[in-house]
Design a protein around this motif. Sequence first.
Motif, mmCIF file in Angstrom:
data_model
loop_
_atom_site.group_PDB
_atom_site.id
_atom_site.type_symbol
_atom_site.label_atom_id
_atom_site.label_comp_id
_atom_site.label_asym_id
_atom_site.label_seq_id
_atom_site.Cartn_x
_atom_site.Cartn_y
_atom_site.Cartn_z
ATOM 1 N N GLU A 6 -35.128 24.196 -10.797
ATOM 2 C CA GLU A 6 -35.466 24.224 -12.208
ATOM 3 C C GLU A 6 -34.299 23.650 -12.990
ATOM 4 O OE1 GLU A 6 -36.926 27.930 -13.675
ATOM 5 O OE2 GLU A 6 -38.027 28.330 -11.826
ATOM 6 N N GLY A 7 -34.573 23.222 -14.182
ATOM 7 C CA GLY A 7 -33.494 22.765 -15.045
ATOM 8 C C GLY A 7 -33.737 21.393 -15.619
ATOM 9 N N GLY A 8 -33.662 20.378 -14.796
ATOM 10 C CA GLY A 8 -33.903 19.031 -15.279
ATOM 11 C C GLY A 8 -32.670 18.262 -15.720
ATOM 12 N N ARG A 9 -31.494 18.868 -15.681
ATOM 13 C CA ARG A 9 -30.270 18.161 -16.054
ATOM 14 C C ARG A 9 -29.591 17.566 -14.830
ATOM 15 N NH1 ARG A 9 -26.006 21.125 -19.632
ATOM 16 N NH2 ARG A 9 -25.424 18.984 -20.098
ATOM 17 N N SER A 10 -28.760 16.574 -15.089
ATOM 18 C CA SER A 10 -27.920 15.993 -14.047
ATOM 19 C C SER A 10 -26.503 16.500 -14.202
ATOM 20 C CB SER A 10 -27.901 14.470 -14.164
ATOM 21 O OG SER A 10 -29.156 13.931 -13.870
ATOM 22 N N ALA A 11 -25.751 16.427 -13.123
ATOM 23 C CA ALA A 11 -24.308 16.682 -13.146
ATOM 24 C C ALA A 11 -23.654 15.710 -12.184
ATOM 25 C CB ALA A 11 -23.985 18.114 -12.745
ATOM 26 N N LEU A 12 -22.498 15.219 -12.564
ATOM 27 C CA LEU A 12 -21.667 14.439 -11.654
ATOM 28 C C LEU A 12 -20.780 15.418 -10.904
ATOM 29 C CD1 LEU A 12 -20.425 11.807 -10.546
ATOM 30 C CD2 LEU A 12 -18.889 11.829 -12.536
ATOM 31 N N GLY A 46 -22.797 13.014 -22.153
ATOM 32 C CA GLY A 46 -22.935 14.464 -22.284
ATOM 33 C C GLY A 46 -23.399 15.161 -21.017
ATOM 34 N N VAL A 47 -23.171 14.505 -19.882
ATOM 35 C CA VAL A 47 -23.556 15.059 -18.584
ATOM 36 C C VAL A 47 -22.368 15.834 -18.014
ATOM 37 C CG1 VAL A 47 -24.143 14.418 -16.198
ATOM 38 C CG2 VAL A 47 -25.288 13.301 -18.125
ATOM 39 N N PRO A 48 -22.588 17.058 -17.560
ATOM 40 C CA PRO A 48 -21.472 17.839 -17.022
ATOM 41 C C PRO A 48 -20.842 17.185 -15.795
ATOM 42 C CG PRO A 48 -23.495 19.159 -17.093
ATOM 43 C CD PRO A 48 -23.854 17.780 -17.498
ATOM 44 N N VAL A 49 -19.520 17.330 -15.697
ATOM 45 C CA VAL A 49 -18.774 16.896 -14.522
ATOM 46 C C VAL A 49 -18.247 18.155 -13.845
ATOM 47 C CG1 VAL A 49 -16.845 15.521 -13.638
ATOM 48 C CG2 VAL A 49 -18.121 14.744 -15.668
ATOM 49 N N ARG A 100 -26.182 27.596 -13.749
ATOM 50 C CA ARG A 100 -25.753 27.932 -15.105
ATOM 51 C C ARG A 100 -25.913 26.737 -16.042
ATOM 52 N NH1 ARG A 100 -21.362 27.191 -18.104
ATOM 53 N NH2 ARG A 100 -20.164 26.175 -16.469
ATOM 54 N N LEU A 101 -25.666 25.543 -15.525
ATOM 55 C CA LEU A 101 -25.763 24.320 -16.314
ATOM 56 C C LEU A 101 -27.183 23.762 -16.387
ATOM 57 C CD1 LEU A 101 -22.533 22.621 -14.932
ATOM 58 C CD2 LEU A 101 -22.859 23.508 -17.269
ATOM 59 N N GLY A 102 -28.119 24.348 -15.633
ATOM 60 C CA GLY A 102 -29.499 23.859 -15.621
ATOM 61 C C GLY A 102 -29.667 22.547 -14.884
ATOM 62 N N VAL A 103 -28.892 22.369 -13.831
ATOM 63 C CA VAL A 103 -28.861 21.101 -13.093
ATOM 64 C C VAL A 103 -29.879 21.097 -11.959
ATOM 65 C CG1 VAL A 103 -27.418 19.684 -11.563
ATOM 66 C CG2 VAL A 103 -26.463 20.623 -13.670
ATOM 67 N N SER A 104 -30.628 19.996 -11.872
ATOM 68 C CA SER A 104 -31.537 19.789 -10.744
ATOM 69 C C SER A 104 -31.269 18.461 -10.036
ATOM 70 C CB SER A 104 -32.992 19.835 -11.211
ATOM 71 O OG SER A 104 -33.250 18.816 -12.158
ATOM 72 N N THR A 177 -28.245 8.571 -19.093
ATOM 73 C CA THR A 177 -29.274 8.936 -20.055
ATOM 74 C C THR A 177 -30.624 9.054 -19.361
ATOM 75 O OG1 THR A 177 -29.646 6.618 -20.665
ATOM 76 C CG2 THR A 177 -28.070 7.881 -21.993
ATOM 77 N N ALA A 178 -30.842 8.276 -18.317
ATOM 78 C CA ALA A 178 -32.091 8.357 -17.561
ATOM 79 C C ALA A 178 -32.058 9.517 -16.573
ATOM 80 C CB ALA A 178 -32.338 7.057 -16.802
ATOM 81 N N LEU A 179 -30.864 10.037 -16.303
ATOM 82 C CA LEU A 179 -30.713 11.102 -15.316
ATOM 83 C C LEU A 179 -30.547 12.480 -15.952
ATOM 84 C CD1 LEU A 179 -28.231 9.312 -12.885
ATOM 85 C CD2 LEU A 179 -30.695 9.642 -12.565
ATOM 86 N N ARG A 180 -30.636 12.569 -17.273
ATOM 87 C CA ARG A 180 -30.418 13.864 -17.921
ATOM 88 C C ARG A 180 -31.632 14.678 -17.773
ATOM 89 N NH1 ARG A 180 -27.204 13.186 -23.438
ATOM 90 N NH2 ARG A 180 -29.048 12.267 -24.202
#
Length: 180
Positions: A6-12, A46-49, A100-104, A177-180
Amino acid sequence: MATVREGGRSALVVVDAQVGVMDSAWEADRVVGNIALAVDRARVAGVPVVWVQHRDEELVPDTPEWEWVPGLAPAEGEARVHKEFNSSFEKTSLENELDRLGVSRLVLAGAATNWCIRATAYAALERGYDLTLVEDAHTTTGEDAATVVDDLNTVMQWVSYAEVSNTTARAGELDFTALR
């Protein structure tokens, strides 16, 4: 079977970009430059690292070998994960940080390709994360380093897991931006 996150965000996720890991790595300067480019692109979008740092008998905390390579360092507020095994997920806080960051989706860079990058990539897929390996931002040591890097880049384009996607991209082509 993988579970869909779940989440839908990306992280590096930057793995083991440390002095003692990179000092004898194949094309380390180029790779560090590409990791820095990926970090800059993530931050601008604005993508978490998330920074993963290895410790063992050769990489002792607070020694010069354990420190980040010049040109790479976590910014204030960026997550830091410490590990003792090849996989960045094994007995670490990484999965909790990503939840916690909502990363998938993970975008993965660092070292060493045949150990920690490979183990982290497979562990991410097995845990249901979509994965993009930054093909020009990971490295390893040894005479066959270029072959090892090329091999994992090829594998990450073709290996398949249920309900997750995996691919590669060059650092300069990452579109966060396409990976957020």
